[in-house]
Design a protein around this motif. Structure first.
Motif, PDB file in Angstrom:
ATOM      1  N   ILE A 197      13.962  -0.872 -11.131  1.00  0.00           N
ATOM      2  CA  ILE A 197      12.860   0.092 -11.126  1.00  0.00           C
ATOM      3  C   ILE A 197      11.856  -0.274 -10.034  1.00  0.00           C
ATOM      4  O   ILE A 197      11.426   0.573  -9.237  1.00  0.00           O
ATOM      5  CB  ILE A 197      12.154   0.129 -12.500  1.00  0.00           C
ATOM      6  N   ILE A 198      11.489  -1.554  -9.991  1.00  0.00           N
ATOM      7  CA  ILE A 198      10.520  -2.026  -8.992  1.00  0.00           C
ATOM      8  C   ILE A 198      11.086  -1.874  -7.587  1.00  0.00           C
ATOM      9  O   ILE A 198      10.371  -1.467  -6.655  1.00  0.00           O
ATOM     10  CB  ILE A 198      10.135  -3.490  -9.279  1.00  0.00           C
ATOM     11  N   LYS A 199      12.369  -2.168  -7.414  1.00  0.00           N
ATOM     12  CA  LYS A 199      12.988  -2.079  -6.091  1.00  0.00           C
ATOM     13  C   LYS A 199      12.977  -0.654  -5.565  1.00  0.00           C
ATOM     14  O   LYS A 199      12.581  -0.410  -4.416  1.00  0.00           O
ATOM     15  CB  LYS A 199      14.422  -2.602  -6.144  1.00  0.00           C
ATOM     16  N   ILE A 200      13.399   0.307  -6.388  1.00  0.00           N
ATOM     17  CA  ILE A 200      13.455   1.689  -5.928  1.00  0.00           C
ATOM     18  C   ILE A 200      12.047   2.252  -5.733  1.00  0.00           C
ATOM     19  O   ILE A 200      11.783   2.999  -4.782  1.00  0.00           O
ATOM     20  CB  ILE A 200      14.267   2.556  -6.900  1.00  0.00           C
ATOM     21  N   PHE A 201      11.120   1.881  -6.614  1.00  0.00           N
ATOM     22  CA  PHE A 201       9.716   2.254  -6.415  1.00  0.00           C
ATOM     23  C   PHE A 201       9.228   1.684  -5.081  1.00  0.00           C
ATOM     24  O   PHE A 201       8.535   2.356  -4.315  1.00  0.00           O
ATOM     25  CB  PHE A 201       8.877   1.724  -7.570  1.00  0.00           C
ATOM     26  N   GLY A 202       9.619   0.442  -4.793  1.00  0.00           N
ATOM     27  CA  GLY A 202       9.238  -0.203  -3.536  1.00  0.00           C
ATOM     28  C   GLY A 202       9.823   0.490  -2.326  1.00  0.00           C
ATOM     29  O   GLY A 202       9.164   0.613  -1.282  1.00  0.00           O
ATOM     30  N   TYR A 203      11.071   0.947  -2.429  1.00  0.00           N
ATOM     31  CA  TYR A 203      11.651   1.712  -1.328  1.00  0.00           C
ATOM     32  C   TYR A 203      10.835   2.980  -1.071  1.00  0.00           C
ATOM     33  O   TYR A 203      10.669   3.400   0.075  1.00  0.00           O
ATOM     34  CB  TYR A 203      13.097   2.090  -1.628  1.00  0.00           C
ATOM     35  N   GLY A 204      10.361   3.593  -2.159  1.00  0.00           N
ATOM     36  CA  GLY A 204       9.513   4.772  -1.998  1.00  0.00           C
ATOM     37  C   GLY A 204       8.243   4.447  -1.236  1.00  0.00           C
ATOM     38  O   GLY A 204       7.772   5.240  -0.409  1.00  0.00           O
ATOM     39  N   VAL A 205       7.674   3.278  -1.507  1.00  0.00           N
ATOM     40  CA  VAL A 205       6.483   2.835  -0.771  1.00  0.00           C
ATOM     41  C   VAL A 205       6.815   2.632   0.706  1.00  0.00           C
ATOM     42  O   VAL A 205       6.084   3.082   1.595  1.00  0.00           O
ATOM     43  CB  VAL A 205       5.935   1.533  -1.387  1.00  0.00           C
ATOM     44  N   ILE A 206       7.932   1.983   0.983  1.00  0.00           N
ATOM     45  CA  ILE A 206       8.308   1.668   2.367  1.00  0.00           C
ATOM     46  C   ILE A 206       8.518   2.919   3.205  1.00  0.00           C
ATOM     47  O   ILE A 206       8.073   2.999   4.360  1.00  0.00           O
ATOM     48  CB  ILE A 206       9.578   0.789   2.382  1.00  0.00           C
ATOM     49  N   LEU A 246       1.552   5.155  -2.276  1.00  0.00           N
ATOM     50  CA  LEU A 246       0.974   4.697  -1.011  1.00  0.00           C
ATOM     51  C   LEU A 246       0.359   5.850  -0.235  1.00  0.00           C
ATOM     52  O   LEU A 246      -0.684   5.699   0.390  1.00  0.00           O
ATOM     53  CB  LEU A 246       2.032   3.996  -0.159  1.00  0.00           C
ATOM     54  N   GLU A 247       0.979   7.023  -0.300  1.00  0.00           N
ATOM     55  CA  GLU A 247       0.400   8.191   0.356  1.00  0.00           C
ATOM     56  C   GLU A 247      -0.987   8.474  -0.231  1.00  0.00           C
ATOM     57  O   GLU A 247      -1.931   8.816   0.500  1.00  0.00           O
ATOM     58  CB  GLU A 247       1.304   9.404   0.174  1.00  0.00           C
ATOM     59  N   ASN A 248      -1.122   8.320  -1.535  1.00  0.00           N
ATOM     60  CA  ASN A 248      -2.405   8.557  -2.188  1.00  0.00           C
ATOM     61  C   ASN A 248      -3.460   7.561  -1.721  1.00  0.00           C
ATOM     62  O   ASN A 248      -4.610   7.921  -1.464  1.00  0.00           O
ATOM     63  CB  ASN A 248      -2.240   8.469  -3.707  1.00  0.00           C
ATOM     64  N   ILE A 249      -3.070   6.303  -1.627  1.00  0.00           N
ATOM     65  CA  ILE A 249      -3.999   5.283  -1.131  1.00  0.00           C
ATOM     66  C   ILE A 249      -4.453   5.628   0.284  1.00  0.00           C
ATOM     67  O   ILE A 249      -5.627   5.471   0.640  1.00  0.00           O
ATOM     68  CB  ILE A 249      -3.323   3.894  -1.172  1.00  0.00           C
ATOM     69  N   ASP A 250      -3.517   6.112   1.093  1.00  0.00           N
ATOM     70  CA  ASP A 250      -3.842   6.506   2.460  1.00  0.00           C
ATOM     71  C   ASP A 250      -4.895   7.613   2.474  1.00  0.00           C
ATOM     72  O   ASP A 250      -5.903   7.528   3.178  1.00  0.00           O
ATOM     73  CB  ASP A 250      -2.559   6.977   3.161  1.00  0.00           C
ATOM     74  N   TYR A 251      -4.677   8.648   1.677  1.00  0.00           N
ATOM     75  CA  TYR A 251      -5.622   9.763   1.656  1.00  0.00           C
ATOM     76  C   TYR A 251      -6.981   9.353   1.087  1.00  0.00           C
ATOM     77  O   TYR A 251      -8.024   9.807   1.563  1.00  0.00           O
ATOM     78  CB  TYR A 251      -5.056  10.923   0.836  1.00  0.00           C
ATOM     79  N   VAL A 252      -6.969   8.516   0.079  1.00  0.00           N
ATOM     80  CA  VAL A 252      -8.223   8.157  -0.585  1.00  0.00           C
ATOM     81  C   VAL A 252      -9.047   7.177   0.247  1.00  0.00           C
ATOM     82  O   VAL A 252     -10.277   7.317   0.347  1.00  0.00           O
ATOM     83  CB  VAL A 252      -7.939   7.571  -1.981  1.00  0.00           C
ATOM     84  N   TYR A 253      -8.389   6.193   0.865  1.00  0.00           N
ATOM     85  CA  TYR A 253      -9.126   5.108   1.511  1.00  0.00           C
ATOM     86  C   TYR A 253      -9.078   5.116   3.038  1.00  0.00           C
ATOM     87  O   TYR A 253      -9.991   4.587   3.683  1.00  0.00           O
ATOM     88  CB  TYR A 253      -8.594   3.759   1.014  1.00  0.00           C
ATOM     89  N   TRP A 254      -8.044   5.681   3.630  1.00  0.00           N
ATOM     90  CA  TRP A 254      -7.877   5.561   5.084  1.00  0.00           C
ATOM     91  C   TRP A 254      -8.076   6.858   5.842  1.00  0.00           C
ATOM     92  O   TRP A 254      -8.416   6.836   7.016  1.00  0.00           O
ATOM     93  CB  TRP A 254      -6.499   4.970   5.415  1.00  0.00           C
ATOM     94  N   GLN A 255      -7.844   7.992   5.195  1.00  0.00           N
ATOM     95  CA  GLN A 255      -8.071   9.272   5.864  1.00  0.00           C
ATOM     96  C   GLN A 255      -9.558   9.620   5.803  1.00  0.00           C
ATOM     97  O   GLN A 255     -10.225   9.385   4.804  1.00  0.00           O
ATOM     98  CB  GLN A 255      -7.259  10.383   5.193  1.00  0.00           C
ATOM     99  N   ASN A 256     -10.027  10.203   6.871  1.00  0.00           N
ATOM    100  CA  ASN A 256     -11.442  10.619   6.921  1.00  0.00           C
ATOM    101  C   ASN A 256     -11.517  12.120   6.648  1.00  0.00           C
ATOM    102  O   ASN A 256     -11.411  12.945   7.559  1.00  0.00           O
ATOM    103  CB  ASN A 256     -12.044  10.290   8.286  1.00  0.00           C
ATOM    104  N   ILE A 257     -11.651  12.481   5.378  1.00  0.00           N
ATOM    105  CA  ILE A 257     -11.695  13.892   4.990  1.00  0.00           C
ATOM    106  C   ILE A 257     -13.154  14.279   4.750  1.00  0.00           C
ATOM    107  O   ILE A 257     -13.806  13.782   3.828  1.00  0.00           O
ATOM    108  CB  ILE A 257     -10.857  14.138   3.722  1.00  0.00           C
TER     109      ILE A 257
END
Length: 227
Positions: free
Chosen positions: A31-40, A115-126
């Motif tokens: 479960i962790i591995k496939i979730f991790g692939y999704g992050v990568i 990870l996409e969510n973290i990007d939008y919340v913390y790294w994107q300037n909206i």
């Protein structure tokens, strides 16, 4: 801290629901591995999306709504999730029962979404939105959307693996792609239409899931041979 929790927890709750609903539970390491692939694959998707949006805009003059939906995000993101299922999950010894397709489909999709969510919340300037507001909004939109797309992809991947090869591998990519593309496209015009797409996708996905779960309850052994 509340913002971080709202950013991460929705994905983990959805994954946990499907993991623990499985009668024959998958190993935690898988479960962790496939979730991790999704992050990568989020990193790969970010680069490919940027490249394709610019490519189609400069060379074909297509508008932003089309570029950011059917011509980039939907194709790239659902395609990468599909490749994880096809090249990694399919070869796993623990992928040996129909419900596994839905579980791993959810895992890779929400690994990506986290990870996409973290990007939008913390790294994107909206502009005009705080990080907290973005996290709240996406917890009711993008996160459930990715979950529904992963559920439907996992279902057809299960059908391809254990039921019938014909067309199911195509459907595994095609239906999530169309749903994702439509969701992104209508975000440019009317959020409520995108919300309806998410709701309908979940209605279909959950019906497929509960039908499969009812069949699973009658099983006494986990193993099924892949066709």
């Amino acid at each position: 801290m509340p913002t971080l929790l709202i950013t991460i927890i929705p994905s983990l709750l959805i994954v946990s629901f499907f993991v623990f609903s499985d009668k024959f539970k998958e190993p935690k390491k898988q479960i962790i591995k496939i979730f991790g692939y999704g992050v990568i694959i989020t990193f790969i998707a970010g680069w490919l999306n940027y490249f394709l949006i610019n490519f189609f805009s400069k060379n074909f003059g297509t508008n932003a709504a089309i570029n950011e939906s059917f011509l980039s995000a939907a194709f790239v993101e659902e395609g990468l999730k599909f490749l994880v299922l096809f090249y990694f999950v399919y070869k796993m010894q623990d992928f040996n029962e129909r419900m596994d397709g839905l579980v791993y489909g959810i895992c890779v999709s929400l690994g990506f979404a986290t990870l996409e969510n973290i990007d939008y919340v913390y790294w994107q300037n909206i502009q005009d939105f705080t990080s907290y507001e973005i996290a709240i909004w996406r917890s009711f939109s993008a996160i459930p959307a990715h979950g529904a797309f992963g559920l439907i992809m996992g279902y057809f991947f299960m059908k391809y693996s254990f039921v019938q090869k014909k067309n199911n591998l195509l459907f595994c990519f095609l239906f999530p792609y169309l749903l994702h593309g439509s969701y992104n496209y209508f975000l440019h015009f009317n959020f409520y239409i995108s919300l309806v797409i998410i709701i309908l996708a979940w209605i279909v996905g959950l019906r497929l899931f509960f039908n499969l779960k009812d069949a699973q309850k009658r099983k006494k052994r986990e193993y099924e041979r892949k066709i």
